[in-house]
Design a protein around this motif. Structure first.
Motif, PDB file in Angstrom:
ATOM      1  N   THR A 269      28.589  53.693  -9.886  1.00  0.00           N
ATOM      2  CA  THR A 269      28.875  52.273 -10.116  1.00  0.00           C
ATOM      3  C   THR A 269      30.366  51.987 -10.219  1.00  0.00           C
ATOM      4  O   THR A 269      30.797  50.870  -9.919  1.00  0.00           O
ATOM      5  CB  THR A 269      28.187  51.807 -11.416  1.00  0.00           C
ATOM      6  OG1 THR A 269      28.600  52.659 -12.500  1.00  0.00           O
ATOM      7  CG2 THR A 269      26.674  51.873 -11.285  1.00  0.00           C
ATOM      8  N   ASP A 270      31.159  52.975 -10.648  1.00  0.00           N
ATOM      9  CA  ASP A 270      32.602  52.771 -10.775  1.00  0.00           C
ATOM     10  C   ASP A 270      33.345  52.944  -9.453  1.00  0.00           C
ATOM     11  O   ASP A 270      34.546  52.713  -9.387  1.00  0.00           O
ATOM     12  CB  ASP A 270      33.190  53.746 -11.806  1.00  0.00           C
ATOM     13  CG  ASP A 270      32.759  53.397 -13.229  1.00  0.00           C
ATOM     14  OD1 ASP A 270      32.644  52.196 -13.519  1.00  0.00           O
ATOM     15  OD2 ASP A 270      32.535  54.320 -14.029  1.00  0.00           O
ATOM     16  N   PHE A 271      32.625  53.371  -8.407  1.00  0.00           N
ATOM     17  CA  PHE A 271      33.246  53.527  -7.095  1.00  0.00           C
ATOM     18  C   PHE A 271      33.097  52.213  -6.332  1.00  0.00           C
ATOM     19  O   PHE A 271      32.122  52.003  -5.615  1.00  0.00           O
ATOM     20  CB  PHE A 271      32.590  54.655  -6.304  1.00  0.00           C
ATOM     21  CG  PHE A 271      32.970  56.038  -6.765  1.00  0.00           C
ATOM     22  CD1 PHE A 271      33.544  56.251  -8.011  1.00  0.00           C
ATOM     23  CD2 PHE A 271      32.747  57.141  -5.960  1.00  0.00           C
ATOM     24  CE1 PHE A 271      33.887  57.532  -8.449  1.00  0.00           C
ATOM     25  CE2 PHE A 271      33.080  58.424  -6.373  1.00  0.00           C
ATOM     26  CZ  PHE A 271      33.652  58.616  -7.624  1.00  0.00           C
ATOM     27  N   LEU A 484      40.009  57.652  -8.882  1.00  0.00           N
ATOM     28  CA  LEU A 484      38.872  58.543  -9.105  1.00  0.00           C
ATOM     29  C   LEU A 484      38.912  59.131 -10.513  1.00  0.00           C
ATOM     30  O   LEU A 484      37.880  59.246 -11.189  1.00  0.00           O
ATOM     31  CB  LEU A 484      38.867  59.664  -8.067  1.00  0.00           C
ATOM     32  CG  LEU A 484      38.453  59.284  -6.643  1.00  0.00           C
ATOM     33  CD1 LEU A 484      38.672  60.449  -5.694  1.00  0.00           C
ATOM     34  CD2 LEU A 484      36.987  58.845  -6.600  1.00  0.00           C
ATOM     35  N   THR A 485      40.108  59.498 -10.961  1.00  0.00           N
ATOM     36  CA  THR A 485      40.252  60.055 -12.300  1.00  0.00           C
ATOM     37  C   THR A 485      39.938  59.005 -13.354  1.00  0.00           C
ATOM     38  O   THR A 485      39.236  59.277 -14.342  1.00  0.00           O
ATOM     39  CB  THR A 485      41.667  60.604 -12.501  1.00  0.00           C
ATOM     40  OG1 THR A 485      41.962  61.551 -11.473  1.00  0.00           O
ATOM     41  CG2 THR A 485      41.800  61.285 -13.852  1.00  0.00           C
ATOM     42  N   ASN A 486      40.446  57.789 -13.147  1.00  0.00           N
ATOM     43  CA  ASN A 486      40.155  56.705 -14.097  1.00  0.00           C
ATOM     44  C   ASN A 486      38.663  56.412 -14.155  1.00  0.00           C
ATOM     45  O   ASN A 486      38.107  56.131 -15.222  1.00  0.00           O
ATOM     46  CB  ASN A 486      40.916  55.440 -13.704  1.00  0.00           C
ATOM     47  CG  ASN A 486      42.409  55.569 -13.922  1.00  0.00           C
ATOM     48  OD1 ASN A 486      42.868  56.489 -14.605  1.00  0.00           O
ATOM     49  ND2 ASN A 486      43.174  54.663 -13.348  1.00  0.00           N
ATOM     50  N   ALA A 487      37.992  56.468 -12.990  1.00  0.00           N
ATOM     51  CA  ALA A 487      36.544  56.260 -12.969  1.00  0.00           C
ATOM     52  C   ALA A 487      35.828  57.405 -13.659  1.00  0.00           C
ATOM     53  O   ALA A 487      34.832  57.204 -14.364  1.00  0.00           O
ATOM     54  CB  ALA A 487      36.055  56.122 -11.527  1.00  0.00           C
ATOM     55  N   GLY A 488      36.367  58.626 -13.488  1.00  0.00           N
ATOM     56  CA  GLY A 488      35.733  59.788 -14.094  1.00  0.00           C
ATOM     57  C   GLY A 488      35.746  59.763 -15.607  1.00  0.00           C
ATOM     58  O   GLY A 488      34.772  60.163 -16.254  1.00  0.00           O
ATOM     59  N   VAL A 489      36.833  59.265 -16.196  1.00  0.00           N
ATOM     60  CA  VAL A 489      36.920  59.270 -17.660  1.00  0.00           C
ATOM     61  C   VAL A 489      36.057  58.179 -18.287  1.00  0.00           C
ATOM     62  O   VAL A 489      35.979  58.099 -19.512  1.00  0.00           O
ATOM     63  CB  VAL A 489      38.378  59.125 -18.143  1.00  0.00           C
ATOM     64  CG1 VAL A 489      39.224  60.293 -17.673  1.00  0.00           C
ATOM     65  CG2 VAL A 489      38.989  57.811 -17.665  1.00  0.00           C
ATOM     66  N   ARG A 490      35.425  57.344 -17.462  1.00  0.00           N
ATOM     67  CA  ARG A 490      34.460  56.388 -17.994  1.00  0.00           C
ATOM     68  C   ARG A 490      33.078  57.023 -18.145  1.00  0.00           C
ATOM     69  O   ARG A 490      32.153  56.391 -18.653  1.00  0.00           O
ATOM     70  CB  ARG A 490      34.378  55.157 -17.090  1.00  0.00           C
ATOM     71  CG  ARG A 490      35.707  54.408 -16.981  1.00  0.00           C
ATOM     72  CD  ARG A 490      35.572  53.133 -16.164  1.00  0.00           C
ATOM     73  NE  ARG A 490      36.885  52.536 -15.925  1.00  0.00           N
ATOM     74  CZ  ARG A 490      37.452  52.419 -14.731  1.00  0.00           C
ATOM     75  NH1 ARG A 490      36.816  52.842 -13.663  1.00  0.00           N
ATOM     76  NH2 ARG A 490      38.642  51.880 -14.613  1.00  0.00           N
ATOM     77  N   THR A 495      34.271  62.110 -21.202  1.00  0.00           N
ATOM     78  CA  THR A 495      34.957  61.706 -22.435  1.00  0.00           C
ATOM     79  C   THR A 495      34.595  62.636 -23.593  1.00  0.00           C
ATOM     80  O   THR A 495      35.450  62.920 -24.452  1.00  0.00           O
ATOM     81  CB  THR A 495      34.598  60.257 -22.797  1.00  0.00           C
ATOM     82  OG1 THR A 495      33.170  60.111 -22.853  1.00  0.00           O
ATOM     83  CG2 THR A 495      35.138  59.278 -21.764  1.00  0.00           C
ATOM     84  N   SER A 496      33.374  63.141 -23.625  1.00  0.00           N
ATOM     85  CA  SER A 496      32.982  64.091 -24.670  1.00  0.00           C
ATOM     86  C   SER A 496      33.764  65.393 -24.532  1.00  0.00           C
ATOM     87  O   SER A 496      34.212  65.978 -25.528  1.00  0.00           O
ATOM     88  CB  SER A 496      31.481  64.381 -24.599  1.00  0.00           C
ATOM     89  OG  SER A 496      30.728  63.219 -24.853  1.00  0.00           O
TER      90      SER A 496
END
Length: 540
Positions: A269-271, A484-490, A495-496
């Motif tokens: 969804t973040d892509f 991609l990195t910003n989307a990944g940290v969501r 994040t855990s």
């Protein structure tokens, strides 16, 4: 005359002054708006719908990097139009007018999202459209009789870019603080109009290399022949690889479209469209290039050997370019991540040594980058490189680029250390950001200034505009890694994991990007060992 032709030591072309003057004004206009984009968005009503400053900062970063992706994607269009239809001069002039219109939109629509984002699109189109052409157009003014002057001009070219950027980085944030967005975005627009006018003044003196219309032995024609050609007793594995790339790209876009319209959860969804389109383009370039290289020898006999060798050279260059993309993921974040970090720091106005009259907010720290470039280029050319040669080490273009990537990674180790300091509740002086800026800029000079010379010299004549467009496309993929990195940290799992390290998200990402650069530098160095250098300057 024969001696001059052999040494390449002929006179400097007079028309270079118009191109350099145009570039100085255009770079002021671009960096003037670019360097205030994130601070403006964070505080503007355009992002007022977001509940917290952290959300606005994250969204401003995403918008900034999507804009950068556009700026460095549209060189593909500009290079293609110039090489195939209109030539470099006319393409530069027409895209410059689009560029001016984009600046006007930013100045007029500061409170209107549709108008403002239209302006960003027009600037991305105009700036991107001319970006691969100005450098190669500058190179077209040289030939074998004066090619030794080209390196001097390429360095001067990069120096003047940073001359314009330096003053823009200092002035634009002050204009934004003192007079508001209309003036802060309007002044760069005026400079872009001046840049266009200066470029037009030299129209009667330029050397104009005509576009290569429908070249039966051009890059795409040779690639198509190689992929389609049959060889007795051998499969067309290269064609299969290339078609896999195209099919994968189409599937990616379809999955995104279905997720966006029907709500199917088959695509992250973040892509969004920008990330998906860039990934699709990357797959096509990577697998298409790999497939073509597997079968390129099948084009011999159907195309001249020079054309086939030229395509092989371009495919090698694209591997070099791919390995540089991590550098841009670090470099372009100085105008987003580092500004946001600087907002947490304390400006040391009370210190006697701090130039408050020059730098009074974090966005102005970006002026250090062009200032250091203007100092480091002559330092490298006059002192560092001669010293290395005396010690028996030749600083070739590829060696400089590889070390530049690694040194840029070191700058992010330092930035991560500052972030840990901030996360611990300490007051950190903004002056500490000078150290990562110094390291990042040194890396930039080794990578980017060198690449202008490298890309032009390695590209066959008929493909110089397109190969320069591919060089600038490396910045698109650099910002893609950031998105991609910003989307990944969501993602909750990510994040855990970050929380388990004891680092804040910002600090973790800084060390992550540093590691990314070190891996890229190692891969670059290994590939550079076997890269065959070319000389494709124009024959007089």
């Amino acid at each position: 005359m024969t001696t001059t032709a052999q040494t390449g030591n002929g006179p400097m072309p007079r028309q270079i002054s118009y191109i350099i003057g145009n570039e100085a004004c255009e770079r002021f206009s671009f960096y003037g708006m670019r360097n205030i984009l994130v601070p403006f968005l964070i505080s503007s009503i355009l992002l007022g719908y977001l509940p917290s400053e952290g959300d606005r900062e994250a969204q401003a970063k995403d918008i900034f990097h999507m804009f950068v992706i556009g700026v460095y994607f549209f060189p593909l269009l500009g290079g293609w139009l110039a090489d195939r239809f209109f030539g470099k001069y006319h393409t530069i002039l027409w895209f410059s007018l689009i560029y001016c219109a984009g600046h006007a939109c930013l100045a007029m629509f500061e409170n209107n999202a549709n108008g403002f984002y239209t302006g960003l699109f027009l600037i991305a189109l105009g700036s991107g459209g001319i970006k691969p052409l100005v450098v190669s157009f500058c190179g077209d003014q040289f030939d074998q009789t004066n090619k030794s002057k080209a390196k001097v001009v390429f360095d001067a070219f990069y120096w003047i870019i940073n001359f314009g950027s330096f003053f823009a980085s200092l002035l634009a944030p002050r204009l934004l603080d003192s007079y508001g967005p209309a003036v802060a975005f309007g002044v760069p627009g005026v400079l872009m109009f001046i840049a266009t006018f200066v470029f037009w003044l030299g129209r009667k003196q330029y050397t104009n290399v005509p576009p290569s219309r429908r070249d039966p032995h051009g890059f795409s024609e040779v690639v198509k022949t190689a992929l389609r050609a049959h060889s007795a007793g051998r499969m067309r594995l290269g064609l299969l690889v290339a078609m896999t790339g195209v099919t994968t790209a189409v599937v990616m876009l379809l999955l995104w479209a279905l997720s966006a319209t029907v709500g199917l959860s088959w695509w992250p969804t973040d892509f969004g469209f920008v990330i998906t389109a860039c990934l699709a383009l990357g797959v096509i370039i990577a697998l298409g290039g790999w497939g073509a290289s597997m079968q390129i020898e099948r084009a011999r006999g159907l195309h001249p050997d020079a054309a086939v060798d030229g395509v092989r050279a371009v495919l090698r260059i694209l591997i070099v370019f791919a390995l540089v993309t991590p550098f841009w993921s670090l470099f372009d974040q100085k105008a987003s991540t580092w500004i946001i970090q600087g907002r947490e720091m304390v400006v040391p106005h009370a210190a006697w040594w701090w130039p408050s009259w020059l730098i009074d907010n974090p966005a102005q720290m970006q002026a250090l980058n062009p200032l250091l470039v203007m100092l480091l280029i002559p330092f490298n050319n006059l002192m560092l490189y001669p010293a290395l040669r005396r010690m028996g080490f030749e600083p070739t273009a590829l060696r400089r680029m590889g070390w530049g990537i690694a040194i840029s990674g070191t700058s992010w180790i330092v930035a991560g250390g500052l972030q840990i300091w901030l996360d611990g509740g300490q007051e950190v002086s903004l002056a500490w950001q000078s150290l990562p800026y110094l390291l990042l800029t040194f890396g930039e000079v080794l990578v980017s200034a060198t690449a202008l010379e490298f890309a032009y010299s390695q590209a066959p004549q008929a493909m110089k505009g397109v190969i320069m467009a591919f060089w600038y496309l490396t910045s698109t993929f650099g910002s893609l890694w950031v998105l991609l990195t910003n989307a990944g940290v969501r993602n909750e799992a990510v994040t855990s994991y970050i929380a388990s390290t004891g680092l804040s998200e910002n600090a973790f990402l800084m060390f992550f990007f540093a590691g990314f650069a070190f891996v890229a530098a190692l891969a670059f160095g290994l590939y550079a060992r076997r890269y065959p250098m070319q000389d494709h300057y124009r024959v007089a």
